[in-house]
Design an enzyme around this catalytic site. Structure first.
Site, PDB file in Angstrom:
ATOM      1  N   HIS A   1       0.947   0.992  -4.773  1.00 17.78           N
ATOM      2  CA  HIS A   1       0.420   0.803  -5.835  1.00 17.78           C
ATOM      3  C   HIS A   1       0.126   2.404  -6.746  1.00 17.78           C
ATOM      4  CE1 HIS A   1      -4.223   0.223  -7.725  1.00 17.78           C
ATOM      5  NE2 HIS A   1      -3.284   0.829  -8.523  1.00 17.78           N
TER       6      HIS A   1
ATOM      7  N   HIS B   1      -7.314  -1.583  -3.940  1.00 18.08           N
ATOM      8  CA  HIS B   1      -8.493   0.343  -2.994  1.00 18.08           C
ATOM      9  C   HIS B   1      -9.989  -0.403  -3.077  1.00 18.08           C
ATOM     10  CE1 HIS B   1      -9.181  -0.942  -7.656  1.00 18.08           C
ATOM     11  NE2 HIS B   1      -7.999  -0.168  -8.396  1.00 18.08           N
TER      12      HIS B   1
ATOM     13  N   HIS C   1      -7.779  -5.826  -9.399  1.00 20.06           N
ATOM     14  CA  HIS C   1      -8.903  -4.593  -9.408  1.00 20.06           C
ATOM     15  C   HIS C   1     -10.827  -4.859  -9.381  1.00 20.06           C
ATOM     16  CE1 HIS C   1     -10.091  -0.597 -11.172  1.00 20.06           C
ATOM     17  NE2 HIS C   1     -10.951  -0.828 -11.408  1.00 20.06           N
TER      18      HIS C   1
ATOM     19  N   HIS D   1      -2.837  11.507 -14.421  1.00 21.38           N
ATOM     20  CA  HIS D   1      -3.060  12.436 -16.029  1.00 21.38           C
ATOM     21  C   HIS D   1      -3.017  13.638 -16.422  1.00 21.38           C
ATOM     22  CE1 HIS D   1      -4.960   8.678 -16.411  1.00 21.38           C
ATOM     23  NE2 HIS D   1      -5.644   9.054 -15.254  1.00 21.38           N
TER      24      HIS D   1
ATOM     25  N   LEU E   1       3.309   5.301 -12.359  1.00 18.41           N
ATOM     26  CA  LEU E   1       3.848   6.467 -12.668  1.00 18.41           C
ATOM     27  C   LEU E   1       4.069   6.184 -14.873  1.00 18.41           C
ATOM     28  CD1 LEU E   1       7.220   5.653 -10.321  1.00 18.41           C
ATOM     29  CD2 LEU E   1       5.419   6.887 -10.133  1.00 18.41           C
ATOM     30  N   ARG E   2       3.383   5.558 -15.003  1.00 19.04           N
ATOM     31  CA  ARG E   2       3.093   5.944 -16.130  1.00 19.04           C
ATOM     32  C   ARG E   2       4.205   5.734 -17.636  1.00 19.04           C
ATOM     33  NH1 ARG E   2      -2.181   5.319 -16.177  1.00 19.04           N
ATOM     34  NH2 ARG E   2      -3.211   7.572 -14.801  1.00 19.04           N
TER      35      ARG E   2
ATOM     36  N   ASP F   1      -3.139   4.424  -5.273  1.00 18.70           N
ATOM     37  CA  ASP F   1      -3.343   4.432  -6.709  1.00 18.70           C
ATOM     38  C   ASP F   1      -2.975   6.218  -6.937  1.00 18.70           C
ATOM     39  OD1 ASP F   1      -4.529   3.670  -8.607  1.00 18.70           O
ATOM     40  OD2 ASP F   1      -6.219   3.518  -7.939  1.00 18.70           O
TER      41      ASP F   1
END
Lengths: 428, 301, 181
Positions: A57, A235, A176, A312, A60-61, A308
């Site tokens: 999890h 998570h 999620h 940012h 990597l955007r 996770d």
């Protein structure tokens, strides 16, 4: 003649600890545990060798949010954290919801030659929770699982159909699990502390309610499917939701679950600082929840520790607690953090800890176990017991901040190999 | 006391000293020249990320009455989302030589965060649901003026406690001064717990023998969010002449403003002699002068 | 600090204040329009004593106010410790009055300067006098006292301590010397 010889090193994998031995590596495999000739000799005295880690999890955007992270920085962060394999989440821009997108990511990651990337694909088109994606073609393109992570699956019917569809191809569906209507605008754990701090609370019941629902959806899919569906709960953060998964496992439901480094080492108390660094979904909970999660790691209710990793920009994390985005970056600290906090400080079994980073997540994806035996694939990590403080400024990730900044940790990966090739080296 | 963020960690002596200074400031405000040179050479910035004319004016007047230079920065949070950050804004002001920042924001914790970025004094001008310490100080001041002392006095706070920074700050402050604080409101508008306050959904219980009653504003958003039904609220939680009979005779009424007449408070009560609303506004300037004096004088610059 | 000398005993202090009381009445040509304002802390009992003496020999009441000059100090933006602000209480109109400011020691003149500014903000007196028990010199501003109990030449490293029964339990003025740092 091998490529690398690691001398006098202790071995640790899901089978246990043994050694010291001299590990000879060549042709991408472990050639011998009794030494031999090699081009390069590395002293392993006092260090541990483990199978390479698998993260189930990570965000990597790429594509679309490269300002936060991209494949190159994310996968470099991964190998620095001892990960040789990593599942990326599909909540990119646009979301990864086509076989082409999965192939494109894999191809780009292969060219980087760092950790191996398994791009998870969206369960629904655009992650909008309405129309299912093509599970079979996504699997063939290389998607390891389907998930709408980043969003919650509000429509139970769509999730049921998704579980049935994925079952045909042996794909897990990861969820999620938070009831969005119950969590509303919650930014931290709901309870007396949120009341005191005046922050909107996200109740633990929002997670438990959604896990309970999803387990019923899984029951339905199991009854209806001719193949075996697989629900993976991401998570987990609360004692109550953990208990629900435990009961479901006892009842034989095909469910697996993961917990994150932050939910295992931090509590809601961190929010007293009003630092959005600690803003994450699901939120940091209470000490009681942390204890329950650790119990769940021990008794097998939890199958894996997954990061996770959610990078940012610094500026985004310096907004206020209502506006800052959710997420904590952790690829580069996950193992040393838990090695120190669980194994060194509380005596959590090292063998089980390593399993939660290796065979545990491998099993969730249906991969065979990886043990340190002659002939095994040489995707390995060498861990150093020397203490070192967490220094976010030195991160390879673009997110150069950490809730654990300054924590003094042991068990740092000093050498990471993927199929015998060095992808990370920090030997002194 | 480096900053005024909330009353966590404050002692009764510190609060009393501040209120003593406020009494001196109140006397200054009675003079023909309502201005003292005490803060000459200091610069106070009001930094309002959430609009609030009343609080901003009160702080600016307080600073000017002390001869401080005042700069004011008001930004809709929307402009913040366009890339300008709280931090950038504050560092810009710091570069201009600001000594104290009065910060108002719609999110809890922004003043707290600001203390990590600036060297100057940070004064919380109201942050989300978290705290509004100068409001609580002026409430305490006004209550002391009306009741003489707060030791053993029962103060009832009525309304939307859950979303109220005024309630939270009073819950921290008034018990420090010996008061017994009760909070009453519909269950959906009450927190699970709040240290220092006895919470009850039964208005009568909170009002019974109360020495003073503080009425909170009921915000429209709460009704829109479906947390409360307006008619039901008025029928059961509006503070009325009849319900006030439970309280001590003449128990004064406070309201942090702005007021929704005939919603949280019966209109005739708002204009009655029991209402201390104008005293609150009046005392607000003196209290804020005292806060500026306490935070700025003696501070390492 | 080291004690050096007694500058005044109780009897000397009484006589000095009594003389000042007389001078004040003389200068004011009577007690019409005369008011006394004591500066915190020791100026207050001194002003009250002068008022009492005037009452004794004139049979007339002179109003006494108290003044805190803290908010008028010129060093508030520099000092490292915040001084406690105290009440100013002048329960009469100053406009048109002859005001006698009363303080214990006149030194740099900065306290008197602050007191003058404060008085001006409180009203518009027709005349302001300054009365002090001790004038020890070293003025930093063009200020002088109109009524002085005793002039004492001092060095800058010396400290004049005025002790009053109302505050300190005894009437006495002492000279102390600061030890070299």
């Amino acid at each position: 003649m091998g490529d690398i010889l690691i001398k006098n090193v202790m071995l640790v994998d899901a089978l246990g600890e043994r050694g010291p031995v001299d590990v000879l590596i060549g042709e991408g495999r472990i050639l011998s545990l009794e030494g031999g000739e090699a081009q390069r000799v590395i002293e392993g005295k006092g260090r541990f060798l483990a199978p390479g880690f698998l993260d189930l999890h990570a965000h990597l955007r790429e594509p679309g949010q490269e300002v936060k992270e991209d494949l190159a920085t994310g996968l470099r962060a991964a190998v620095r954290g001892g990960y040789t394999d990593l599942v990326s989440m599909p909540n990119t821009n646009p979301p990864v919801d086509t076989p082409e997108a999965v192939r494109a990511l894999r191809k780009k990651a292969q060219a980087l030659g760092l950790a191996r990337l398994y791009p998870a694909a969206a369960l629904t088109q655009g992650q909008e929770g309405k129309t299912l994606t093509e599970a079979g073609l996504l699997k063939e393109a290389g998607a390891p699982l389907l998930t709408d992570d980043g969003r919650t699956n509000e429509d139970a019917g769509v999730l049921a159909a998704g579980l049935l569809g994925a079952a045909a191809f042996g794909l897990p569906v990861a969820v999620h699990a938070e009831d969005a209507s119950l969590r509303r605008g919650g930014v931290m754990n709901d309870g007396p502390l949120a009341d005191l701090l005046g922050l909107p609370g996200n109740p633990p019941e929002a997670e438990a309610a959604r896990v309970a629902r999803d387990l019923e959806v899984l029951r339905y899919a199991l009854r209806r499917a001719q193949a075996r569906p697989h629900l993976h709960v991401q998570h987990l953060s609360t004692r109550r939701a953990l208990e629900l998964v435990r009961e479901a496992k006892r009842a034989g439901l095909p469910v697996t679950a993961e917990a994150t480094p932050h939910h295992l080492t931090l509590t809601e108390e961190a929010l007293r600082s009003f630092d959005p660094l600690f803003k994450v979904a699901p939120p940091l909970r209470t000490g009681e929840d942390v204890e329950a999660l650790i119990e769940g790691l021990l008794d097998g209710t939890l199958d894996a520790i997954a990061t996770d990793h959610a990078p940012h920009t610094q500026a985004e994390k310096e907004m206020d607690l209502l506006r800052a985005p959710f997420g904590i970056p952790s690829l580069e600290v996950a193992f040393p953090l838990l090695y120190t906090e669980l194994y060194r400080k509380r005596g959590f079994p090292l063998k089980r800890l390593v399993e939660l980073f290796t065979d545990g997540p491998r099993k969730v994806l249906g991969l065979p176990p990886l043990h340190l035996e002659v002939g095994a694939e040489a995707s390995l990590v060498l861990l150093d017991p020397k203490e070192r403080p967490v220094d976010p400024k030195a991160f390879a990730s673009k997110a150069r901040f950490s809730p654990w900044a300054g924590w003094v940790l042991e068990g740092w990966p000093v050498l990471t190999l993927v199929e015998g090739r060095i992808v990370h080296e920090a030997l002194e | 006391m480096k900053h005024l963020l909330d009353f966590q960690g404050w002692t009764r002596a510190e609060v009393e000293s501040l209120l003593d200074t406020a009494r001196v400031m109140a006397e200054v405000l009675e003079r023909p020249v309502k201005r003292v040179p005490a803060l000459q050479g200091f610069t106070v910035a009001t930094v309002f990320f959430e609009p609030s004319t009343r609080t901003r004016l009160s702080f600016e007047l307080a600073a000017r009455r002390m001869s401080a230079d005042v700069v004011s920065f008001a930004a809709a949070t929307s402009s913040l989302q366009k890339g300008e950050s709280y931090k950038d804004t504050l560092l810009t002001l710091e570069a201009m030589g600001v000594d104290a920042y009065v910060i108002r924001a719609d999110a809890a914790g922004v003043p707290h965060q600001a203390t990590r970025w600036v060297r100057g004094a940070v004064i919380n001008g109201g942050d989300g649901r978290r705290a509004h310490p100068t409001q609580a100080l002026l409430d305490a001041y006004t209550l002391l003026e009306a009741l003489g002392g707060l030791e053993g006095r029962k103060i009832a706070i009525v309304g939307d406690i859950l979303h109220s920074r005024v309630a939270r700050s009073n819950a921290e402050l008034l018990p420090l001064l010996g008061a017994e604080v009760w909070g009453a409101g519909p269950p959906a508008l009450l927190p699970q717990s709040l240290p220092g306050v006895r919470l009850t959904p039964r208005l009568d219980e909170a009002l019974a023998e109360a020495d003073a009653v503080m009425v909170l504003r009921l915000q429209k958003e709460r009704m829109e969010a479906g947390l409360v039904n307006l008619e039901d609220y008025i029928a059961h939680y509006q503070v009325t002449e009849a319900r006030l009979k439970k309280a001590k005779p003449e128990a004064p009424l406070l309201h942090p403003g702005p007021m929704n007449r005939d919603v949280e408070l019966e209109g005739t009560l708002a204009d009655s002699a029991r209402s201390l609303v104008n005293r609150q506004v009046h005392n607000g300037v003196a209290v804020r002068m005292a806060v500026l004096y306490h935070l700025l004088v003696g501070r390492e610059r | 600090m080291r004690f050096k000398a007694e500058l005044m005993n109780a009897e000397e202090m009484r006589r000095a204040l009594y003389r000042i009381a007389h001078e004040v009445v003389e200068a004011g040509k009577g007690v019409e329009d005369l008011v006394l304002v004591g500066i915190h802390t020791r100026g207050i009992p001194l002003a009250e004593r002068i008022a009492r003496y005037i009452r004794e020999f004139e049979g007339k009441e002179v109003p006494v106010g108290i003044l805190d000059i803290t908010l008028y100090r010129d060093d508030l933006s520099e000092i490292g410790v915040r001084p406690q602000v105290r009440q100013t209480r002048i329960p009469f109109d100053l406009t048109g009055k002859a005001v006698v400011l009363v303080d214990d020691v006149l030194y740099t003149g900065r306290t008197a300067r602050a007191a003058l500014d404060a008085l001006m903000d409180l009203g518009r007196p027709k005349r302001i006098y300054l009365a002090v028990l001790i004038d020890r010199g070293h003025r930093e501003l063009p200020i002088r006292a109109d009524f002085v109990g005793k002039n004492v030449p001092t060095a800058k490293n010396e400290v004049v301590k005025v002790k009053l029964a109302e505050v300190d339990g005894e009437d006495r003025v002492e000279l102390w010397e600061k030890e070299a740092a």
